[in-house]
Design a protein around this motif. Structure first.
Motif, mmCIF file in Angstrom:
data_model
loop_
_atom_site.group_PDB
_atom_site.id
_atom_site.type_symbol
_atom_site.label_atom_id
_atom_site.label_comp_id
_atom_site.label_asym_id
_atom_site.label_seq_id
_atom_site.Cartn_x
_atom_site.Cartn_y
_atom_site.Cartn_z
ATOM 1 N N ALA A 34 0.846 -1.192 0.000
ATOM 2 C CA ALA A 34 0.000 0.000 0.000
ATOM 3 C C ALA A 34 0.882 1.242 0.000
ATOM 4 N N SER A 35 0.406 2.281 -0.675
ATOM 5 C CA SER A 35 1.135 3.562 -0.667
ATOM 6 C C SER A 35 0.209 4.754 -0.431
ATOM 7 N N TRP A 36 -1.059 4.631 -0.794
ATOM 8 C CA TRP A 36 -1.977 5.760 -0.663
ATOM 9 C C TRP A 36 -2.534 5.800 0.760
ATOM 10 N N VAL A 37 -1.663 6.198 1.665
ATOM 11 C CA VAL A 37 -1.944 6.193 3.105
ATOM 12 C C VAL A 37 -1.556 7.557 3.670
ATOM 13 N N ASN A 49 -6.666 4.989 4.129
ATOM 14 C CA ASN A 49 -5.975 3.956 3.373
ATOM 15 C C ASN A 49 -6.841 3.693 2.147
ATOM 16 N N CYS A 50 -6.315 3.973 0.949
ATOM 17 C CA CYS A 50 -7.114 3.851 -0.274
ATOM 18 C C CYS A 50 -6.807 2.493 -0.911
ATOM 19 N N VAL A 51 -7.835 1.670 -1.059
ATOM 20 C CA VAL A 51 -7.636 0.266 -1.445
ATOM 21 C C VAL A 51 -8.388 -0.043 -2.737
ATOM 22 N N ARG A 52 -7.669 -0.620 -3.689
ATOM 23 C CA ARG A 52 -8.294 -0.868 -4.990
ATOM 24 C C ARG A 52 -9.370 -1.946 -4.883
ATOM 25 N N GLN A 53 -10.462 -1.642 -5.566
ATOM 26 C CA GLN A 53 -11.647 -2.486 -5.380
ATOM 27 C C GLN A 53 -11.507 -3.852 -6.034
ATOM 28 N N GLY A 56 -7.978 -8.679 -3.854
ATOM 29 C CA GLY A 56 -8.541 -9.633 -2.897
ATOM 30 C C GLY A 56 -8.672 -9.018 -1.518
ATOM 31 N N SER A 57 -7.728 -8.149 -1.177
ATOM 32 C CA SER A 57 -7.719 -7.560 0.167
ATOM 33 C C SER A 57 -8.896 -6.625 0.400
ATOM 34 N N HIS A 58 -9.400 -6.006 -0.662
ATOM 35 C CA HIS A 58 -10.494 -5.046 -0.502
ATOM 36 C C HIS A 58 -11.707 -5.702 0.161
ATOM 37 N N PHE A 83 4.752 -8.211 -2.182
ATOM 38 C CA PHE A 83 3.364 -8.031 -1.746
ATOM 39 C C PHE A 83 2.505 -7.254 -2.742
ATOM 40 N N PHE A 84 3.085 -6.761 -3.840
ATOM 41 C CA PHE A 84 2.197 -6.118 -4.819
ATOM 42 C C PHE A 84 1.630 -7.111 -5.832
ATOM 43 N N LYS A 85 2.014 -8.384 -5.704
ATOM 44 C CA LYS A 85 1.419 -9.403 -6.581
ATOM 45 C C LYS A 85 0.109 -9.892 -5.970
ATOM 46 N N PRO A 86 -0.925 -10.088 -6.806
ATOM 47 C CA PRO A 86 -2.221 -10.509 -6.247
ATOM 48 C C PRO A 86 -2.200 -11.939 -5.706
ATOM 49 N N GLN A 87 -2.791 -12.113 -4.549
ATOM 50 C CA GLN A 87 -2.855 -13.444 -3.934
ATOM 51 C C GLN A 87 -3.520 -14.454 -4.876
ATOM 52 N N ARG A 88 -4.527 -14.009 -5.605
ATOM 53 C CA ARG A 88 -5.245 -14.957 -6.467
ATOM 54 C C ARG A 88 -4.341 -15.506 -7.566
ATOM 55 N N ASN A 92 -0.353 -17.876 -1.356
ATOM 56 C CA ASN A 92 -0.162 -17.281 -0.031
ATOM 57 C C ASN A 92 1.155 -16.504 0.062
ATOM 58 N N LYS A 93 1.051 -15.175 0.064
ATOM 59 C CA LYS A 93 2.252 -14.324 0.126
ATOM 60 C C LYS A 93 2.913 -14.358 1.502
ATOM 61 N N LEU A 94 2.181 -14.804 2.506
ATOM 62 C CA LEU A 94 2.704 -14.817 3.875
ATOM 63 C C LEU A 94 3.399 -16.139 4.212
HETATM 64 C C1 LIG Z 1 4.233 0.828 -5.799
HETATM 65 C C2 LIG Z 1 2.851 0.278 -5.563
HETATM 66 C C3 LIG Z 1 1.980 0.915 -4.706
HETATM 67 C C4 LIG Z 1 0.686 0.413 -4.494
HETATM 68 N N1 LIG Z 1 -0.167 1.077 -3.662
HETATM 69 C C5 LIG Z 1 -1.424 0.592 -3.498
HETATM 70 C C6 LIG Z 1 -2.356 1.268 -2.667
HETATM 71 O O1 LIG Z 1 -2.072 2.313 -2.062
HETATM 72 N N2 LIG Z 1 -3.599 0.727 -2.535
HETATM 73 C C7 LIG Z 1 -3.952 -0.419 -3.171
HETATM 74 O O2 LIG Z 1 -5.090 -0.871 -3.014
HETATM 75 N N3 LIG Z 1 -3.103 -1.075 -3.965
HETATM 76 C C8 LIG Z 1 -1.847 -0.594 -4.135
HETATM 77 N N4 LIG Z 1 -0.981 -1.255 -4.937
HETATM 78 C C9 LIG Z 1 -1.467 -2.451 -5.655
HETATM 79 C C10 LIG Z 1 -1.578 -3.683 -4.764
HETATM 80 O O3 LIG Z 1 -0.367 -3.919 -4.059
HETATM 81 C C11 LIG Z 1 -1.944 -4.883 -5.667
HETATM 82 O O4 LIG Z 1 -3.201 -4.641 -6.251
HETATM 83 C C12 LIG Z 1 -1.943 -6.223 -4.937
HETATM 84 O O5 LIG Z 1 -1.805 -7.236 -5.923
HETATM 85 C C13 LIG Z 1 -3.203 -6.518 -4.146
HETATM 86 O O6 LIG Z 1 -3.043 -7.787 -3.551
HETATM 87 P P1 LIG Z 1 -4.248 -8.786 -3.233
HETATM 88 O O7 LIG Z 1 -5.047 -8.959 -4.517
HETATM 89 O O8 LIG Z 1 -3.555 -10.069 -2.817
HETATM 90 O O9 LIG Z 1 -5.065 -8.157 -2.181
HETATM 91 C C14 LIG Z 1 0.282 -0.759 -5.161
HETATM 92 C C15 LIG Z 1 1.169 -1.401 -6.034
HETATM 93 C C16 LIG Z 1 2.433 -0.895 -6.242
HETATM 94 C C17 LIG Z 1 3.347 -1.587 -7.218
#
Ligand SMILES: Cc1cc2nc3c(=O)[nH]c(=O)nc-3n(C[C@H](O)[C@H](O)[C@H](O)COP(=O)(O)O)c2cc1C
Length: 160
Positions: A34-37, A49-53, A56-58, A83-88, A92-94
């Motif tokens: 996450a970065s939009w915090v 905390n802005c989370v993409r819809q 999976g985490s949303h 951790f920026f790779k989608p779990q799906r 399991n990233k953990l």
């Molecule tokens: C540099 C960087 C910053 C990111 N910041 C955010 C963020 O602020 N919010 C968000 O929802 N996703 C952000 N992402 C995207 C998520 O990390 C990405 O969608 C992730 O695969 C979600 O994992 P999940 O599907 O396992 O939940 C960012 C990705 C990158 C590369």
């Protein structure tokens, strides 16, 4: 008319840190970069905390109403990359990372990071492709001193 290039250029100049947002939903756990915090109130202590819809985490945050932010240190770019790779897609990233469960939220917190805040969602704005979660900080801890990892230092872009 909106100048698309100026919009992108200027929005990419907003400075950001990088975090691993730990989430849970029942027995399930996950984490994402996450970065939009940012902080949103002193009293009570609120952050947004802005989370993409489409992540999976949303859905997990919506269901549980909690998350924990692990603050990455400069030099932990490879953790952010994991951790920026989608779990799906990657599973399991953990699985191969040390973490504990937050005392207040039960969300995963990375052992190797500067520290963490645990948060309880108190409101949300669902407009556009990210949901703005407003959350109260209900737990916090310091693991070590150090400089935070910034988005700018990685050379990556997330914004515009
Ligand atoms: C540099 C960087 C910053 C990111 N910041 C955010 C963020 O602020 N919010 C968000 O929802 N996703 C952000 N992402 C995207 C998520 O990390 C990405 O969608 C992730 O695969 C979600 O994992 P999940 O599907 O396992 O939940 C960012 C990705 C990158 C590369």
């Amino acid at each position: 008319m909106l100048d698309e290039n100026a919009k992108k250029t200027m929005l990419r100049k907003i400075p950001h840190g990088l975090y691993v947002c730990g989430v849970k939903d029942g027995e399930e756990m996950n984490g994402f970069t996450a970065s939009w915090v940012m902080q949103a109130s002193f009293e009570p202590p609120l952050i947004i905390n802005c989370v993409r819809q489409d992540s999976g985490s949303h859905a997990m945050i919506q269901n549980s109403g909690v998350f924990a932010l692990s603050f990455l240190e400069s030099g932990q770019k490879e953790v952010a990359a994991k951790f920026f790779k989608p779990q799906r897609r990657v599973g399991n990233k953990l699985a191969d990372i040390d973490f504990t469960l937050g005392a207040e939220t039960g969300c995963p917190i990375l052992t190797d990071c500067l520290g963490y805040v645990e948060c309880n969602v108190v409101g949300s704005v669902q407009q556009g492709d990210h949901t703005v979660f407003v959350a109260q900080v209900i737990g916090a801890g310091i693991h070590r001193e150090g400089e935070p990892l910034t988005l700018e230092s990685t050379g990556w872009q997330y914004g515009g």
